[in-house]
Scaffold this active site. Structure first.
Site, PDB file in Angstrom:
ATOM      1  N   LEU A   1      76.349 -48.016 -89.210  1.00 27.76           N
ATOM      2  CA  LEU A   1      76.457 -47.742 -90.647  1.00 27.76           C
ATOM      3  C   LEU A   1      77.705 -46.938 -90.992  1.00 27.76           C
ATOM      4  O   LEU A   1      78.142 -46.083 -90.229  1.00 27.76           O
ATOM      5  CB  LEU A   1      75.201 -47.005 -91.120  1.00 27.76           C
ATOM      6  CG  LEU A   1      73.899 -47.781 -90.892  1.00 27.76           C
ATOM      7  CD1 LEU A   1      72.698 -46.939 -91.332  1.00 27.76           C
ATOM      8  CD2 LEU A   1      73.903 -49.122 -91.629  1.00 27.76           C
TER       9      LEU A   1
ATOM     10  N   GLN B   1      72.760 -65.590 -86.529  1.00 29.14           N
ATOM     11  CA  GLN B   1      73.889 -65.748 -87.458  1.00 29.14           C
ATOM     12  C   GLN B   1      75.237 -65.608 -86.757  1.00 29.14           C
ATOM     13  O   GLN B   1      76.279 -65.706 -87.391  1.00 29.14           O
ATOM     14  CB  GLN B   1      73.784 -64.765 -88.629  1.00 29.14           C
ATOM     15  CG  GLN B   1      74.118 -63.331 -88.294  1.00 29.14           C
ATOM     16  CD  GLN B   1      73.888 -62.425 -89.487  1.00 29.14           C
ATOM     17  OE1 GLN B   1      72.756 -62.236 -89.932  1.00 29.14           O
ATOM     18  NE2 GLN B   1      74.968 -61.880 -90.035  1.00 29.14           N
TER      19      GLN B   1
ATOM     20  N   GLY C   1      80.387 -47.969 -96.607  1.00 33.22           N
ATOM     21  CA  GLY C   1      80.090 -49.199 -97.353  1.00 33.22           C
ATOM     22  C   GLY C   1      78.580 -49.362 -97.489  1.00 33.22           C
ATOM     23  O   GLY C   1      78.048 -49.578 -98.588  1.00 33.22           O
ATOM     24  N   HIS C   2      77.884 -49.222 -96.353  1.00 38.15           N
ATOM     25  CA  HIS C   2      76.416 -49.276 -96.396  1.00 38.15           C
ATOM     26  C   HIS C   2      75.878 -48.117 -97.249  1.00 38.15           C
ATOM     27  O   HIS C   2      74.918 -48.279 -97.997  1.00 38.15           O
ATOM     28  CB  HIS C   2      75.833 -49.137 -94.983  1.00 38.15           C
ATOM     29  CG  HIS C   2      76.259 -50.205 -94.017  1.00 38.15           C
ATOM     30  ND1 HIS C   2      77.080 -49.954 -92.956  1.00 38.15           N
ATOM     31  CD2 HIS C   2      75.967 -51.531 -93.954  1.00 38.15           C
ATOM     32  CE1 HIS C   2      77.270 -51.069 -92.265  1.00 38.15           C
ATOM     33  NE2 HIS C   2      76.619 -52.052 -92.850  1.00 38.15           N
TER      34      HIS C   2
ATOM     35  N   SER D   1      84.147 -51.698 -92.463  1.00 37.70           N
ATOM     36  CA  SER D   1      83.372 -52.704 -91.737  1.00 37.70           C
ATOM     37  C   SER D   1      82.960 -52.130 -90.392  1.00 37.70           C
ATOM     38  O   SER D   1      83.717 -51.362 -89.783  1.00 37.70           O
ATOM     39  CB  SER D   1      84.234 -53.953 -91.520  1.00 37.70           C
ATOM     40  OG  SER D   1      83.668 -54.763 -90.520  1.00 37.70           O
TER      41      SER D   1
ATOM     42  N   LYS E   1      81.917 -57.080-100.552  1.00 34.88           N
ATOM     43  CA  LYS E   1      82.847 -57.306 -99.438  1.00 34.88           C
ATOM     44  C   LYS E   1      82.568 -58.662 -98.780  1.00 34.88           C
ATOM     45  O   LYS E   1      83.486 -59.376 -98.421  1.00 34.88           O
ATOM     46  CB  LYS E   1      82.691 -56.202 -98.409  1.00 34.88           C
ATOM     47  CG  LYS E   1      83.165 -56.665 -97.070  1.00 34.88           C
ATOM     48  CD  LYS E   1      83.563 -55.608 -96.142  1.00 34.88           C
ATOM     49  CE  LYS E   1      84.210 -56.199 -94.932  1.00 34.88           C
ATOM     50  NZ  LYS E   1      83.294 -56.992 -94.106  1.00 34.88           N
TER      51      LYS E   1
END
Ligand code: AMP
Length: 287
Positions: free
Chosen positions: A35, A63, A38-39, A187, A151
């Site tokens: 984390l 994914q 952004g989170h 990120s 994002k």
């Protein structure tokens, strides 16, 4: 209230049912952990409503299109729990793989069309994995609202479309991209960059801004806008552009001419690390 960590679906459901009985809404932030701010911005946004705030931390194998990316994905649960505690999260759901995939997954959710371009073109099966796990998580958490970052603009459009087309009773809330001071989008993968790659990476946002400036100045030909941006990226030898595209923000299809708001999105490799970023841009209002 202090943070609770649960690993099973049954416990998650029980805690959420209890919160509902107390009349609280369920606010949900799905993540893959490692984390960062952004989170954090998604959590802050979610907390504004004073509901019961659930964060999931799950690195979803289905994914990932490359096994090495899945294996090397950063996993920092201890630090993530502290982060969530400080952010006022009520419940962290961190299931082991067997809890999410106890048997071979035979049911999948797939959004067509919106997944043909950008990342969908280069990461086969990626969005099918994302929509399937998000649908599973929605089935487990049954949130009133779920928060996603701009994002990952294509992901946001795809999840929105899944919810619309399947009539899922959840509101999708979009949150703006959080950047480092030099413009690099935050990120979890940034921590894999070498110092040299980290110094080169802000060129990604500079290229997006150069493209957005062209659009704002009235340039209508996507090829010309793209050329201006690629010149910025090519000035950085440590970066390799996978795609740089100008698409319609809802359908994620390339536009022939820039006549209304567009999404400018790119994926760029720095060594073995793949970074994505995007901005929206609007042509000037013509009189
Ligand atoms: P991830 O853990 O990378 O799957 O991301 C979980 C959620 O956080 C997704 O909705 C992302 O779009 C969002 N997110 C990741 N990075 C950022 C960022 N820099 N700014 C805003 N949201 C972000």
């Amino acid at each position: 209230m202090s943070l609770e960590l649960v690993h099973t679906i049954a416990e998650t459901r029980a805690r959420i049912a209890e919160a509902r009985r107390q009349g609280r809404t369920i606010e949900f932030v799905p993540t893959m952990g490692a984390l960062h701010e952004g989170h954090g911005s998604l959590m802050d946004r979610a907390r504004r409503l004073r509901g019961f705030l659930v964060v999931s931390i799950f690195v979803n194998p289905i994914q990932f299109d490359r096994a090495d990316d899945y294996e090397r994905y950063p996993r920092t649960l201890e630090a993530d729990l502290e982060f969530c505690q400080a952010r006022g999260v009520d419940l962290v759901f961190a299931p082991p793989i067997e809890e999410m995939y106890p048997q071979p997954q035979r049911a999948f959710v797939e959004v067509t069309g919106l997944t043909e371009h950008l990342c969908g073109r280069f990461r086969p099966g990626h969005f099918r994995g994302v929509t399937t796990v998000v649908a599973k998580l929605f089935g487990i958490v049954q949130p009133d609202r779920a928060y996603f970052g701009e994002k990952d603009a294509q992901q946001l459009a795809v999840v929105r479309r899944m919810v619309q087309d399947l009539n899922l009773p959840v509101e999708i809330v979009a949150c703006p991209t959080v950047r480092e001071a030099d413009g690099l989008a935050m990120s979890s993968r940034n921590r894999r960059l070498s110092p040299e790659q980290r110094r080169a990476a802000p060129a990604i946002y500079r290229a997006l801004q150069a493209a957005a400036a062209q659009v704002a100045a009235g340039r209508r030909d996507p090829a010309e806008v793209r050329r201006a941006a690629l010149a910025v990226l090519e000035s950085e030898p440590l970066l390799r552009t996978e795609y740089f595209e100008i698409v319609d923000p809802g359908e994620i299809q390339p536009v022939a001419e820039i006549e209304r708001e567009v999404l400018i999105a790119c994926a760029v490799w720095a060594g073995t690390t793949r970074l994505i970023d995007s901005v929206r841009a609007r042509p000037p209002v013509s009189l």
